[in-house]
Design an enzyme around this catalytic site. Structure first.
Site, PDB file in Angstrom:
ATOM      1  N   GLU A   1       0.818  -1.217   0.000  1.00 42.28           N
ATOM      2  CA  GLU A   1       0.000   0.000   0.000  1.00 42.28           C
ATOM      3  C   GLU A   1       0.853   1.269   0.000  1.00 42.28           C
ATOM      4  OE1 GLU A   1      -2.555   0.525   3.434  1.00 42.28           O
ATOM      5  OE2 GLU A   1      -3.774   2.003   2.369  1.00 42.28           O
TER       6      GLU A   1
ATOM      7  N   GLU B   1     -11.679   2.032   4.350  1.00 44.90           N
ATOM      8  CA  GLU B   1     -10.789   2.232   5.499  1.00 44.90           C
ATOM      9  C   GLU B   1     -10.903   3.700   5.861  1.00 44.90           C
ATOM     10  OE1 GLU B   1      -6.273   1.094   6.804  1.00 44.90           O
ATOM     11  OE2 GLU B   1      -6.525   2.528   5.191  1.00 44.90           O
TER      12      GLU B   1
END
Lengths: 269, 269
Positions: free
Chosen positions: A152, A246
């Site tokens: 990520e 998220e």
């Protein structure tokens, strides 16, 4: 494309009954709202009663697309780029435990904050090599469990390397493992990418997981990111995986989950 | 509306001839590119040969719309919300010196990072009161010099209070000084505001200075902020001040200044 949302398991307390009940309630809420999956954020899977987690997920007919691993960096300082070899070994050990945990769900293991920072005084190439070596050990281990890892890119304030999707791709190529993909997170992309959409197109062969958060990290629809256009772009590259919220638990944990699904339900997937 | 760009004066070295020449070159470049002004970022005006600065600005027919003061926080830790009263006093003293310096140019003094952070263990209301008191002392002092201060909301990673324009307005009201305005910075707004444009409209009675930086903090045009629409919105609220590029020196200091003016020149002001 399927929809999920991150649920954090405060692993140190999971053995307490109250916490298990709390987790159970959260998962039930996620299922009731109509999500297809729950992404689990876990500090240390060794602290969990894994069978309880498996059963709760199963009972609610959910999938677990990915395991978030950043708490081990935030709370314990474990990282793939720490100058101390012992810390790096502990970080790899932790990710191996996460891989075993993830294998129960066919989930990807996220390499986000746990990659760490290139610390002051550390030669940048050397720091990156440390992270690459840790990633090689982790992906190698993951192969025997048939688990994928996903790297990520995060914004400049959270790590000083791998901020953009193209930097992520460059890093993945250097690691050279077939089971390492790329995670595109819209909150980070809003800060780092010249164009959110063009970056997705260019990363089409690498993206294996997607995080949705609006520009202010609230639920999609609470900021100024055009999620309709993001989803159209993901469809263009034939992305078949999860979009997983998220987000900050604002205005409160229940509302943010509801706001997410309400906004996503307005968009044609 | 007029255009400026931030030029940093590394004050500790300004007495050295080489550095004065370097500053002179930077200011000449800013003028040559067609900017109307240069915003000066200064750590401590006491280290400067003020007359040299005044002359260089004058010779190049530039204005100085604002003085940036954040270096005193970044390099010396001076802040309006430090639990240590001595530090807060030193911060106010520094801002007073900046006010005297600013008075030579009819420039505003920016209160950005120097407001500090509400530190762990500090009661939030108490920490904010410290900052409010420092701002009251500073604005009171500034009145006798006919100088305005301008409060800059910055994103959550740079300070844990006053992140949005509306939080800035709330704070300005609590300070209660007529010579304290609001600074709208597009880079921070891209992260913090639900809508960059709506926020500008709502802050119309408070905005006294504007920073332009694209979503990735590069020159306008290098990210995904729609500066044409930002300028149209500023015109809607009849904003007459400066838009000042506060950007990363990327790909290099000369190019970023050139890219800024090229992009802004494409837009009808």
């Amino acid at each position: 494309m399927k929809k999920s949302i991150v649920v954090s398991i405060s692993s140190t307390k999971f053995s307490a009954l109250a916490f298990k009940e709390d987790f159970e309630k959260s998962i039930k809420k996620v299922a009731d709202l109509g999500f297809d999956g729950a992404e689990l954020a876990v500090r240390n899977p060794k602290d969990l009663k894994v069978n309880d987690v498996i059963n709760i997920i199963k009972e609610n007919n959910l999938e677990v697309p990915a395991i978030g691993t950043g708490q081990a960096y935030g709370e314990e300082g474990l990282s793939f780029s720490d100058p101390d070899e012992v810390i790096r070994k502990m970080a790899v050990k932790r990710i191996k435990d996460q891989i075993v945990f993830a294998s129960h769900f066919n989930a990807q293991v996220i390499i986000g904050l746990i990659r760490g920072n290139i610390e002051e005084g550390v030669n940048r190439t050397e720091g990156e090599e440390w992270a690459i070596n840790c990633l090689r050990k982790s992906t190698e281990f993951a192969k025997s469990y048939n688990v994928r890892l996903t790297l990520e890119p995060v914004n400049r304030y959270e790590s000083n390397f791998i901020n953009t999707l193209s930097e992520g791709i460059e890093f993945i190529k250097r690691v050279g493992a077939t089971n390492l993909g790329l995670l595109a997170d819209t909150f980070h992309m809003n800060i780092e990418e010249v164009s959110i959409y063009d970056s997705i197109i260019q990363a089409k062969n690498f993206i294996t997981h997607v995080h949705f958060a609006d520009s202010n990290r609230w639920a999609p629809g609470c900021g100024h990111i055009d999620f309709k256009k993001v989803i159209e772009t993901l469809k263009k590259i034939n992305y078949q995986g999860y979009v997983s919220a998220e987000i900050l638990p604002l205005p409160d944990p229940n509302s943010c989950a509801r706001l997410t699904i309400e906004h996503l339900n307005k968009i044609k997937f």
